[in-house]
Design a protein around this motif. Structure first.
Motif, short mmCIF file in Angstrom:
data_model
loop_
_atom_site.label_atom_id
_atom_site.label_comp_id
_atom_site.label_asym_id
_atom_site.label_seq_id
_atom_site.Cartn_x
_atom_site.Cartn_y
_atom_site.Cartn_z
N MET A 1 -3.13 8.08 5.54
CA MET A 1 -2.26 7.23 4.73
C MET A 1 -2.14 5.86 5.40
O MET A 1 -1.95 5.76 6.61
N SER A 2 -2.26 4.81 4.60
CA SER A 2 -2.22 3.46 5.13
C SER A 2 -0.82 3.07 5.57
O SER A 2 0.19 3.50 5.00
N GLY A 3 -0.76 2.24 6.61
CA GLY A 3 0.49 1.62 6.99
C GLY A 3 0.83 0.52 6.00
O GLY A 3 0.02 0.16 5.14
N THR A 4 2.03 -0.02 6.10
CA THR A 4 2.48 -1.10 5.20
C THR A 4 2.30 -2.45 5.88
O THR A 4 2.61 -2.62 7.06
N PHE A 5 1.79 -3.40 5.12
CA PHE A 5 1.61 -4.76 5.59
C PHE A 5 2.82 -5.58 5.16
O PHE A 5 3.10 -5.73 3.98
N TYR A 6 3.55 -6.10 6.14
CA TYR A 6 4.75 -6.89 5.87
C TYR A 6 4.50 -8.37 6.14
O TYR A 6 3.97 -8.73 7.20
N HIS A 86 -5.45 -1.45 12.05
CA HIS A 86 -4.15 -0.84 12.38
C HIS A 86 -3.53 -0.19 11.14
O HIS A 86 -2.95 0.91 11.24
N LEU A 87 -3.66 -0.84 9.99
CA LEU A 87 -3.12 -0.26 8.76
C LEU A 87 -3.84 1.04 8.42
O LEU A 87 -3.21 2.02 8.00
N ASP A 88 -5.15 1.08 8.60
CA ASP A 88 -5.93 2.28 8.32
C ASP A 88 -5.57 3.43 9.25
O ASP A 88 -5.76 4.61 8.91
N ASP A 89 -5.04 3.09 10.42
CA ASP A 89 -4.58 4.11 11.36
C ASP A 89 -3.16 4.59 11.04
O ASP A 89 -2.60 5.40 11.78
N GLY A 90 -2.61 4.08 9.94
CA GLY A 90 -1.28 4.50 9.52
C GLY A 90 -0.14 3.72 10.15
O GLY A 90 1.03 4.10 10.02
N LYS A 91 -0.45 2.62 10.82
CA LYS A 91 0.58 1.82 11.48
C LYS A 91 1.01 0.65 10.60
O LYS A 91 0.17 -0.04 10.02
N ASP A 92 2.32 0.43 10.51
CA ASP A 92 2.82 -0.74 9.82
C ASP A 92 2.53 -1.99 10.65
O ASP A 92 2.61 -1.96 11.88
N VAL A 93 2.22 -3.09 9.96
CA VAL A 93 1.97 -4.36 10.64
C VAL A 93 2.89 -5.41 10.04
O VAL A 93 2.88 -5.63 8.81
N ALA A 94 3.68 -6.06 10.88
CA ALA A 94 4.57 -7.12 10.44
C ALA A 94 3.98 -8.47 10.84
O ALA A 94 3.78 -8.73 12.03
N PHE A 95 3.68 -9.30 9.85
CA PHE A 95 3.12 -10.62 10.12
C PHE A 95 4.25 -11.64 10.03
O PHE A 95 4.89 -11.80 8.99
N LEU A 96 4.49 -12.35 11.13
CA LEU A 96 5.59 -13.31 11.21
C LEU A 96 5.16 -14.67 10.66
O LEU A 96 4.10 -15.18 11.01
N CYS A 97 6.00 -15.24 9.82
CA CYS A 97 5.67 -16.52 9.19
C CYS A 97 6.82 -17.51 9.38
O CYS A 97 7.97 -17.18 9.11
N GLU A 98 6.50 -18.71 9.83
CA GLU A 98 7.53 -19.75 9.88
C GLU A 98 8.03 -20.01 8.47
O GLU A 98 7.27 -19.97 7.50
N GLY A 99 9.32 -20.28 8.35
CA GLY A 99 9.87 -20.58 7.04
C GLY A 99 9.74 -19.38 6.11
O GLY A 99 10.18 -18.27 6.43
N ASP A 100 9.09 -19.60 4.98
CA ASP A 100 8.88 -18.56 3.98
C ASP A 100 7.39 -18.21 3.91
O ASP A 100 6.55 -19.11 3.99
N PRO A 101 7.05 -16.93 3.75
CA PRO A 101 5.63 -16.53 3.78
C PRO A 101 4.77 -17.18 2.70
O PRO A 101 3.57 -17.38 2.91
N LEU A 102 5.36 -17.51 1.56
CA LEU A 102 4.56 -18.01 0.43
C LEU A 102 4.82 -19.48 0.12
O LEU A 102 4.49 -19.95 -0.97
N PHE A 103 5.38 -20.21 1.09
CA PHE A 103 5.64 -21.64 0.90
C PHE A 103 4.83 -22.40 1.94
O PHE A 103 5.25 -22.56 3.08
N TYR A 104 3.63 -22.84 1.53
CA TYR A 104 2.71 -23.54 2.42
C TYR A 104 2.42 -22.72 3.68
O TYR A 104 2.27 -23.29 4.76
#
Length: 233
Positions: A1-6, A86-104
């Protein structure tokens, strides 16, 4: 089962502006990833540092900041492969984004590469323009005002056209384009009405009227706010 990408927005700089949801995910994710532009220290990681556990796996994603698209696209391809392992190994990955993830944000390029194959959750964050408005204590816009957000990378003529048709303007990606932007605003008679906010909400924040910035100085990590509408401010 895949991990969640945040994709987590960590705000403009003050760690206390991280949302409770982003803080919770950072505190529990086994893998924390973040962009490191041109091999430099990651601002997103620095913001979230107080909340990152010691035993997590960290992935510093090198992102070349260049005008050509190809080097960055190749970097995102490699980053997506690394995160996917890492996701394929079932681990969640949190990607940190300055500001908002979808604003530039660079997160959008990873979203395009990974969202179709892995569960993905996006947590919005406080943007730099809303943080800047709060720091100078002035509304961005009100009532029927038109607010435009412009990248400073636009050529001078396009900037003039866009600024002329707006009541309120936020100019981002100032950096090396500062002299061009100042020239445009001076020509339009708006230098006295423009405020430049450097490193908003951080300890070394600086707020200056555009007209007061010394000649030859280039404020990086900054946003310019201009209001030329009909409201009192």
């Amino acid at each position: 089962m895949s991990g969640t990408f945040y994709g987590l927005g960590v705000g403009p700089g003050d760690p206390e502006l991280i949302t409770l949801k982003a803080w919770r995910i950072i505190s529990h994710a086994p893998v924390i990833a973040y962009p490191a532009a041109n091999g430099n220290e990651s601002l997103a990681r620095k913001i979230a540092a107080p909340f990152i556990p010691e035993d997590v796996t960290e992935l510093a994603i090198p992102v070349p900041m260049r005008r050509e698209r190809e080097p960055a696209q190749e970097a995102y391809d490699e980053a997506a492969k690394l995160i996917a392992r890492h996701l394929d190994d079932g681990k969640d990955v949190a990607f940190l984004c300055e500001g908002d993830p979808l604003f530039y944000g660079s997160f959008a390029y990873l979203l395009d590469r990974l969202a179709g194959k892995h569960p993905t959750v996006i947590v919005p964050g406080i943007t730099s323009i809303t943080a800047c408005a709060a720091q100078i204590g002035r509304p961005l816009a009100a009532r029927n005002d038109i607010l435009k957000v412009l990248p400073g990378t636009l050529d001078a003529e396009r900037l003039k056209q866009e600024i002329t048709g707006a009541d309120a303007v936020a100019i981002m990606k100032v950096g090396q384009h500062f002299e061009k932007i100042r020239g445009v605003l001076t020509e339009l008679g708006l230098a006295e009405r423009a405020t430049i906010i450097e490193k908003a909400t951080r300890e070394d924040e600086r707020i200056t009227r555009l007209a007061d910035v010394p000649a030859g100085e280039r404020p990086y990590f900054s946003t310019i706010l201009i209001y030329q509408g009909s409201e009192a401010w």
